[in-house]
Design a protein around this motif. Structure first.
Motif, PDB file in Angstrom:
ATOM      1  N   ARG A   1       8.652 115.503 -80.506  1.00  0.00           N
ATOM      2  CA  ARG A   1       9.209 114.970 -79.263  1.00  0.00           C
ATOM      3  C   ARG A   1       8.463 115.517 -78.045  1.00  0.00           C
ATOM      4  N   CYS A   2       8.133 116.793 -78.075  1.00  0.00           N
ATOM      5  CA  CYS A   2       7.455 117.427 -76.947  1.00  0.00           C
ATOM      6  C   CYS A   2       6.027 116.900 -76.795  1.00  0.00           C
ATOM      7  N   LEU A   3       5.321 116.744 -77.907  1.00  0.00           N
ATOM      8  CA  LEU A   3       3.941 116.248 -77.839  1.00  0.00           C
ATOM      9  C   LEU A   3       3.873 114.812 -77.327  1.00  0.00           C
ATOM     10  N   GLU A   4       4.835 113.996 -77.728  1.00  0.00           N
ATOM     11  CA  GLU A   4       4.842 112.604 -77.273  1.00  0.00           C
ATOM     12  C   GLU A   4       4.985 112.495 -75.761  1.00  0.00           C
ATOM     13  N   ALA A   5       5.638 113.499 -75.158  1.00  0.00           N
ATOM     14  CA  ALA A   5       5.857 113.480 -73.713  1.00  0.00           C
ATOM     15  C   ALA A   5       4.701 114.099 -72.928  1.00  0.00           C
ATOM     16  N   MET A   6       3.742 114.700 -73.631  1.00  0.00           N
ATOM     17  CA  MET A   6       2.615 115.365 -72.970  1.00  0.00           C
ATOM     18  C   MET A   6       1.453 114.402 -72.776  1.00  0.00           C
ATOM     19  N   PRO A   7       0.761 114.468 -71.650  1.00  0.00           N
ATOM     20  CA  PRO A   7      -0.490 113.718 -71.516  1.00  0.00           C
ATOM     21  C   PRO A   7      -1.582 114.358 -72.356  1.00  0.00           C
ATOM     22  N   VAL A   8      -2.615 113.599 -72.702  1.00  0.00           N
ATOM     23  CA  VAL A   8      -3.697 114.161 -73.506  1.00  0.00           C
ATOM     24  C   VAL A   8      -4.582 115.108 -72.693  1.00  0.00           C
TER      25      VAL A   8
ATOM     26  N   ALA B   1     -14.622 104.196 -87.394  1.00  0.00           N
ATOM     27  CA  ALA B   1     -15.764 104.803 -88.074  1.00  0.00           C
ATOM     28  C   ALA B   1     -16.805 105.304 -87.073  1.00  0.00           C
ATOM     29  N   GLY B   2     -17.409 106.463 -87.379  1.00  0.00           N
ATOM     30  CA  GLY B   2     -18.435 107.053 -86.555  1.00  0.00           C
ATOM     31  C   GLY B   2     -19.830 106.746 -87.073  1.00  0.00           C
ATOM     32  N   PRO B   3     -20.841 107.440 -86.536  1.00  0.00           N
ATOM     33  CA  PRO B   3     -20.730 108.682 -85.775  1.00  0.00           C
ATOM     34  C   PRO B   3     -20.300 108.438 -84.326  1.00  0.00           C
ATOM     35  N   SER B   4     -19.390 109.276 -83.839  1.00  0.00           N
ATOM     36  CA  SER B   4     -18.872 109.108 -82.493  1.00  0.00           C
ATOM     37  C   SER B   4     -18.526 110.459 -81.884  1.00  0.00           C
ATOM     38  N   LEU B   5     -18.478 110.476 -80.575  1.00  0.00           N
ATOM     39  CA  LEU B   5     -18.079 111.670 -79.826  1.00  0.00           C
ATOM     40  C   LEU B   5     -17.031 111.235 -78.814  1.00  0.00           C
ATOM     41  N   THR B   6     -15.832 111.766 -78.951  1.00  0.00           N
ATOM     42  CA  THR B   6     -14.742 111.471 -78.026  1.00  0.00           C
ATOM     43  C   THR B   6     -14.470 112.711 -77.189  1.00  0.00           C
ATOM     44  N   VAL B   7     -14.475 112.547 -75.884  1.00  0.00           N
ATOM     45  CA  VAL B   7     -14.290 113.650 -74.950  1.00  0.00           C
ATOM     46  C   VAL B   7     -12.898 113.551 -74.338  1.00  0.00           C
ATOM     47  N   VAL B   8     -12.148 114.636 -74.414  1.00  0.00           N
ATOM     48  CA  VAL B   8     -10.864 114.727 -73.716  1.00  0.00           C
ATOM     49  C   VAL B   8     -10.984 115.853 -72.699  1.00  0.00           C
ATOM     50  N   ARG B   9     -10.811 115.518 -71.443  1.00  0.00           N
ATOM     51  CA  ARG B   9     -10.940 116.498 -70.372  1.00  0.00           C
ATOM     52  C   ARG B   9      -9.586 117.116 -70.085  1.00  0.00           C
ATOM     53  N   THR B  10      -9.534 118.435 -70.180  1.00  0.00           N
ATOM     54  CA  THR B  10      -8.263 119.141 -70.034  1.00  0.00           C
ATOM     55  C   THR B  10      -8.396 120.250 -69.004  1.00  0.00           C
ATOM     56  N   ASP B  11      -7.246 120.830 -68.691  1.00  0.00           N
ATOM     57  CA  ASP B  11      -7.185 121.929 -67.741  1.00  0.00           C
ATOM     58  C   ASP B  11      -6.722 123.177 -68.474  1.00  0.00           C
TER      59      ASP B  11
ATOM     60  N   LEU C   1     -17.164 108.245 -75.656  1.00  0.00           N
ATOM     61  CA  LEU C   1     -16.187 107.792 -74.662  1.00  0.00           C
ATOM     62  C   LEU C   1     -15.324 108.949 -74.199  1.00  0.00           C
ATOM     63  N   VAL C   2     -14.716 108.765 -73.040  1.00  0.00           N
ATOM     64  CA  VAL C   2     -13.704 109.685 -72.530  1.00  0.00           C
ATOM     65  C   VAL C   2     -12.344 109.071 -72.831  1.00  0.00           C
ATOM     66  N   ALA C   3     -11.495 109.786 -73.544  1.00  0.00           N
ATOM     67  CA  ALA C   3     -10.157 109.297 -73.886  1.00  0.00           C
ATOM     68  C   ALA C   3      -9.146 109.841 -72.879  1.00  0.00           C
ATOM     69  N   ASP C   4      -8.384 108.932 -72.291  1.00  0.00           N
ATOM     70  CA  ASP C   4      -7.444 109.316 -71.244  1.00  0.00           C
ATOM     71  C   ASP C   4      -5.986 109.231 -71.664  1.00  0.00           C
ATOM     72  N   ASP C   5      -5.712 108.671 -72.831  1.00  0.00           N
ATOM     73  CA  ASP C   5      -4.315 108.571 -73.250  1.00  0.00           C
ATOM     74  C   ASP C   5      -4.221 108.672 -74.772  1.00  0.00           C
ATOM     75  N   HIS C   6      -2.983 108.715 -75.261  1.00  0.00           N
ATOM     76  CA  HIS C   6      -2.744 108.909 -76.691  1.00  0.00           C
ATOM     77  C   HIS C   6      -3.384 107.810 -77.526  1.00  0.00           C
ATOM     78  N   ASP C   7      -3.236 106.571 -77.093  1.00  0.00           N
ATOM     79  CA  ASP C   7      -3.770 105.465 -77.884  1.00  0.00           C
ATOM     80  C   ASP C   7      -5.283 105.548 -78.018  1.00  0.00           C
ATOM     81  N   GLU C   8      -5.964 105.924 -76.951  1.00  0.00           N
ATOM     82  CA  GLU C   8      -7.424 106.013 -77.012  1.00  0.00           C
ATOM     83  C   GLU C   8      -7.877 107.122 -77.950  1.00  0.00           C
ATOM     84  N   VAL C   9      -7.167 108.236 -77.961  1.00  0.00           N
ATOM     85  CA  VAL C   9      -7.517 109.328 -78.880  1.00  0.00           C
ATOM     86  C   VAL C   9      -7.290 108.895 -80.319  1.00  0.00           C
ATOM     87  N   ARG C  10      -6.155 108.291 -80.582  1.00  0.00           N
ATOM     88  CA  ARG C  10      -5.847 107.859 -81.948  1.00  0.00           C
ATOM     89  C   ARG C  10      -6.814 106.778 -82.435  1.00  0.00           C
TER      90      ARG C  10
END
Length: 338
Positions: free
Chosen positions: A134-141, A303-313, A288-297
């Motif tokens: 429940r807590c993870l679903e409410a968190m931004p990526v 299929a790769g090869p791929s690099l997904t970047v999530v920018r965090t604080d 790509l830069v993933a900005d939300d849950h759907d993009e990360v999933r």
């Protein structure tokens, strides 16, 4: 079936809860959220064991290690590796044997007379799973742990996962739950940050794809040479990099509050300013830069090869961990009690 399944089955028959770290979580019967559970004093102090059987290397959780030390719990350490892993000097007996023989050892140990012992751990784990989900679903990526758990959960269930040291292994161990039939590898120890991508490539060559690699930005920079030629190798490697521009783990450690901020940032924060999108694109990877849950999933499932970047604080990551631990404590008090 394999050693982890057999160990869990025999331990459960005897009423022993199994606290499983990331590389051995195939069964729903294991306790995965022990780090959060043991931060709740009413729960932890009421469930001190008389003996612990530790198989292989210890988990990353300092909370678990300190709990065992504080209560002076003796340990039997079983491993196929003759090297000693006993930083806290709590191992009373060491047995060097194959994982298959662990089942025979368990069968020689007594049953727990009171079945409520295992039930209490199982009930607490169930409550923790509800709270964490429940807590993870409410968190931004933009909170790194949310992105890591998203990515891991969306990987194909029969694929492989390579997890970097520092925060990724802790995020997976503490909050990703059961990992099913996925093969999980992690470089641990003093040099665990080195060669993470190379390990992922090795796993892909040996086992075939898909292989998910979860890595921090500093660890990726340490092994960026492994990107060379990767796009042309025909390997299905899906890389997630948690980019907080530096060494995020130190914000969870005492240095964050005891060292002057400017000195801390220079020595521990180590900002690098790297553009990982440019780095991945330069090597021909789908990036790509993933900005939300759907993009990360979606990135984890493609299929790769791929690099997904999530920018965090980094500060946000610390706050996210605190929210998760607090959510587990609250749900535990409501669902289980002391």
């Amino acid at each position: 079936r394999g050693a982890p399944d057999d160990v869990v089955a025999v331990a459960t028959e005897r009423g022993w809860p199994v606290l499983a770290e990331s590389r051995s979580r195939r069964s729903d019967a294991v306790v995965t959220h022990f780090d959060s559970l043991l931060r709740v004093p009413e729960f932890a102090d009421a469930r001190v064991p008389d003996l612990v059987v530790r198989i292989g290397e210890p988990p990353a959780s300092k909370t678990l290690a300190q709990w065992l030390v504080r209560h002076e719990v003796p340990q039997i350490h079983v491993s196929c590796d003759a090297r000693v892993y006993d930083a806290d000097h709590r191992v009373a007996t060491r047995i060097v044997t194959s994982p298959i023989d662990v089942v025979d050892l368990f069968e020689s140990l007594p049953n727990v007379a009171d079945s409520s012992w295992l039930r209490s751990w199982s009930s607490a784990e169930s409550a923790a799973r509800v709270a964490v989900r429940r807590c993870l679903e409410a968190m931004p990526v933009s909170v790194g742990v949310a992105a890591v758990v998203d990515f891991v959960s969306a990987l194909p269930p029969t694929g492989s996962l390579v997890v970097s040291s520092s925060m990724p292994i802790r995020d997976v161990e503490w909050f990703a739950g059961v990992l099913g039939d996925r093969f999980v590898a992690a470089n641990r120890g003093a040099n665990g940050i080195d060669g993470v991508l190379a390990t992922g490539i090795g796993v892909a060559v040996d086992r075939g794809g898909p292989v998910g690699v979860v890595v921090g930005d500093v660890a990726l920079l340490h092994d960026s040479s492994s990107l060379a030629g990767l796009a042309a190798r025909g390997l299905d490697i899906r890389i997630l990099v948690v980019d907080n521009d530096g060494g995020g783990i130190f914000h969870h450690l005492p240095q964050a509050t005891t060292v002057d901020a400017d000195v801390f940032e220079k020595i521990y924060g180590t900002p690098h300013g790297t553009d990982f999108v440019a780095l991945g694109s330069a090597h021909g990877l789908t990036t790509l830069v993933a900005d939300d849950h759907d993009e990360v999933r979606r990135a984890a499932a493609t299929a790769g090869p791929s690099l997904t970047v999530v920018r965090t604080d980094r500060h946000g990551d610390v706050a996210g961990h605190r929210r998760l631990h607090a959510a587990v404590a609250e749900e535990l008090g409501r669902a289980v009690g002391p």
